[in-house]
Write a protein that holds these residues in place. Structure first.
Motif, PDB file in Angstrom:
ATOM      1  N   GLU A 173       0.861  -1.173   0.000  1.00 53.61           N
ATOM      2  CA  GLU A 173       0.000   0.000   0.000  1.00 53.61           C
ATOM      3  C   GLU A 173       0.899   1.224   0.000  1.00 53.61           C
ATOM      4  N   LYS A 174       0.301   2.411  -0.188  1.00 51.62           N
ATOM      5  CA  LYS A 174       1.114   3.621  -0.244  1.00 51.62           C
ATOM      6  C   LYS A 174       1.866   3.883   1.054  1.00 51.62           C
ATOM      7  N   SER A 175       1.332   3.356   2.153  1.00 51.58           N
ATOM      8  CA  SER A 175       1.955   3.621   3.452  1.00 51.58           C
ATOM      9  C   SER A 175       2.289   2.347   4.207  1.00 51.58           C
ATOM     10  N   LYS A 206      -7.694  20.689   2.607  1.00 50.30           N
ATOM     11  CA  LYS A 206      -6.849  20.715   1.411  1.00 50.30           C
ATOM     12  C   LYS A 206      -5.865  19.546   1.352  1.00 50.30           C
ATOM     13  N   LEU A 207      -5.782  18.787   2.435  1.00 50.07           N
ATOM     14  CA  LEU A 207      -4.824  17.692   2.527  1.00 50.07           C
ATOM     15  C   LEU A 207      -5.278  16.490   1.696  1.00 50.07           C
ATOM     16  N   VAL A 208      -4.353  15.929   0.929  1.00 56.19           N
ATOM     17  CA  VAL A 208      -4.608  14.687   0.190  1.00 56.19           C
ATOM     18  C   VAL A 208      -3.581  13.663   0.658  1.00 56.19           C
ATOM     19  N   ALA A 209      -4.052  12.615   1.339  1.00 54.90           N
ATOM     20  CA  ALA A 209      -3.140  11.595   1.869  1.00 54.90           C
ATOM     21  C   ALA A 209      -3.935  10.364   2.274  1.00 54.90           C
ATOM     22  N   GLU A 210      -3.333   9.196   2.045  1.00 59.19           N
ATOM     23  CA  GLU A 210      -3.907   7.941   2.544  1.00 59.19           C
ATOM     24  C   GLU A 210      -3.192   7.615   3.854  1.00 59.19           C
ATOM     25  N   MET A 230      -1.597   5.339  12.718  1.00 63.57           N
ATOM     26  CA  MET A 230      -1.264   6.710  13.105  1.00 63.57           C
ATOM     27  C   MET A 230      -2.373   7.301  13.970  1.00 63.57           C
ATOM     28  N   PHE A 231      -3.621   7.035  13.597  1.00 64.67           N
ATOM     29  CA  PHE A 231      -4.755   7.525  14.387  1.00 64.67           C
ATOM     30  C   PHE A 231      -4.832   6.802  15.732  1.00 64.67           C
ATOM     31  N   VAL A 232      -4.583   5.508  15.709  1.00 64.73           N
ATOM     32  CA  VAL A 232      -4.633   4.715  16.949  1.00 64.73           C
ATOM     33  C   VAL A 232      -3.564   5.205  17.932  1.00 64.73           C
ATOM     34  N   TYR A 268       4.325   0.146   8.821  1.00 63.17           N
ATOM     35  CA  TYR A 268       3.571   1.333   8.413  1.00 63.17           C
ATOM     36  C   TYR A 268       4.477   2.555   8.438  1.00 63.17           C
ATOM     37  N   VAL A 269       4.396   3.347   7.372  1.00 63.47           N
ATOM     38  CA  VAL A 269       5.227   4.544   7.252  1.00 63.47           C
ATOM     39  C   VAL A 269       4.340   5.759   6.995  1.00 63.47           C
ATOM     40  N   LYS A 270       4.960   6.929   7.140  1.00 56.28           N
ATOM     41  CA  LYS A 270       4.214   8.153   6.857  1.00 56.28           C
ATOM     42  C   LYS A 270       3.728   8.140   5.418  1.00 56.28           C
ATOM     43  N   PRO A 271       2.507   8.614   5.204  1.00 55.28           N
ATOM     44  CA  PRO A 271       1.960   8.588   3.848  1.00 55.28           C
ATOM     45  C   PRO A 271       2.550   9.683   2.964  1.00 55.28           C
ATOM     46  N   GLU A 272       2.427   9.495   1.688  1.00 54.76           N
ATOM     47  CA  GLU A 272       2.747  10.568   0.748  1.00 54.76           C
ATOM     48  C   GLU A 272       1.657  11.630   0.868  1.00 54.76           C
TER      49      GLU A 272
END
Length: 440
Positions: free
Chosen positions: A10-12, A300-304, A309-311, A113-117
């Protein structure tokens, strides 16, 4: 360790497969066996002397696998991340066992899991209103009266009857149907008339009586009274006044100003108080302005954004909340007992704030990157000094506990906030005008 697979599914998120050589896994198992055997009893062997083969035969070949794998994971994980060149990891990895047999010995899978683009546009020039609450005469008077009451004194009254607002020193004894009841008696009790400390109607009936008077107070207990045997019952309190005291407030003059401030005149004191209230209102308006700007950036943020990260941020909020409770002499378990909340309910409450925090931070980090905002050595040193002062610890203690790279990242985020505010199209609106506009 062999990195058998590294795939960005996945992207992240990355999925890794990591092989651990047989001899390495075997050494880890042997280490666990030697550590645990001292606590294992096997019939026919002295305690701590049972051979590993016998233990594995009785409890299964994998009896030591879990602990051995847990011992191996930290080193294996660190080496695999380094080899795969994975950065900006945002959560603990999720491990699973692929196999424990075969040419690779132990094979583990790991989800990383890594920071998303992140993409964000049009963050400069955001139109926003700064709503400032005006300072009113009523607010100034309220604050002055608070200080005035704090500097008041009680004086004895002997030339009149008790009035509402006075403190009456009384004896009382309550009766229901002519019988005294438990907890209904007091001697030389100081009761501020109008405080609502006693049953409704009691204090009003004390008013009007003078020192030395003995009289009856007739009241009815509330239907929801905590003592069920008295709830809704009519009662008579035999009452006597011993003393009456009243609060004497200081005059609002230059002497008052000298007593409560560094100013020589009341006019100077009042002007300074007005300026402080204005500053407080502006700080409140500034905070609300930043909230509006953060909301706009999040839109304005676009990110998956990966769920961990939320948890993790939600758990950070809970830890902070628990720490604050402990500073007040409580803890989460006690708090749950008194409020009826649960840990899951608290997580539900904090989750929206956590999501907003994560999204805002990602947006600001991206803006800092796009605008080449960096923290100077002077910025970092200044932040160290601020933290030391805020927590009343030495500068050296702060530097030992917080890495300069973490300070630098936080400072970049602050610079991004300042950048967005500086570039925003801000319209200052007075709160009353805002209310009028809403009605219109």
């Amino acid at each position: 360790m062999k990195l058998l697979k590294c795939e960005k599914t996945e992207k992240s998120m990355y999925e890794l497969e990591i092989g651990v050589e047989k001899e390495v896994f075997e050494a880890a198992i042997e280490k666990v066996y030697r550590k645990q055997v001292k606590n294992i009893n096997i019939a026919g062997f002295r305690k701590g002397k049972a051979p590993r083969a016998i233990i594995e035969k009785m409890y299964g070949k994998g009896v030591f696998y879990e602990d051995a794998i847990n011992d191996i994971i930290p080193t294996v994980y660190t080496d695999a991340i380094k080899e795969a060149d994975i950065k900006d990891i945002v959560a603990q990895p999720e491990f699973d066992i692929v196999s424990v047999e075969g040419e690779n010995g132990l094979v583990l899978s790991a989800k990383i899991y890594v920071k998303p683009e992140v993409e964000i546009k049009d963050y400069a020039g955001i139109a926003v209103e700064k709503v400032v609450e005006p300072v009113t005469d009523e607010e100034i008077e309220r604050e002055i009266n608070t200080v005035r009451e704090r500097n008041s004194r009680e004086i004895e009254v002997t030339d009149r009857a008790a009035e509402m607002g006075d403190t009456a020193v009384i004896d009382y004894e309550g009766f229901v149907d002519g019988v005294a009841f438990e907890g209904g008696k007091g001697e030389k009790h100081s009761l501020k008339l109008g405080s609502g400390a006693f049953i409704p109607g009691f204090e009003e009936q004390v008013a009007g009586h003078a020192i030395g008077e003995e009289f009856d107070v007739n009241v009815t207990f509330p239907t929801e009274y905590h003592a069920a045997e008295l709830a809704g019952k009519a009662a008579v309190f035999k009452t006597k006044i011993h003393a009456i005291n009243k609060v004497e407030l200081p005059e609002l003059d230059d002497d008052f100003a000298k007593d409560v401030s560094e100013f020589d005149t009341f006019a100077e004191y009042k002007a300074d108080l007005t300026a402080k209230i204005e500053k407080r209102h502006d700080a409140k308006a500034e905070s609300a302005l930043e909230e509006k700007l953060m909301d706009a950036l999040i839109e304005k943020l676009v990110a998956e954004i990966p769920e961990p990260m939320f948890v993790n941020e939600t758990e950070n909020f809970i830890r902070d909340y628990d720490n604050n409770l402990r500073m007040s002499g409580l803890d989460l378990n006690t708090y749950f007992k008194y409020t009826g909340l649960t840990l899951e309910k608290l997580r539900e409450e904090f989750r929206p704030r956590a999501e907003k925090q994560v999204k805002a931070r990602l947006a600001l980090e991206k803006i800092a990157e796009l605008e080449n905002l960096v923290a100077s050595e002077e910025d970092i040193e200044g932040e160290y000094e601020r933290i030391a002062k805020a927590y009343n610890v030495t500068l050296e203690q702060v530097k030992e506990s917080i890495d300069s790279s973490a300070i630098a990242e936080d400072m970049k985020v602050k610079k991004a906030v300042d950048f967005v505010k500086e570039k925003a199209a801000i319209t200052v609106v007075e709160a009353k005008a805002e209310a009028d506009k809403a009605e219109a």
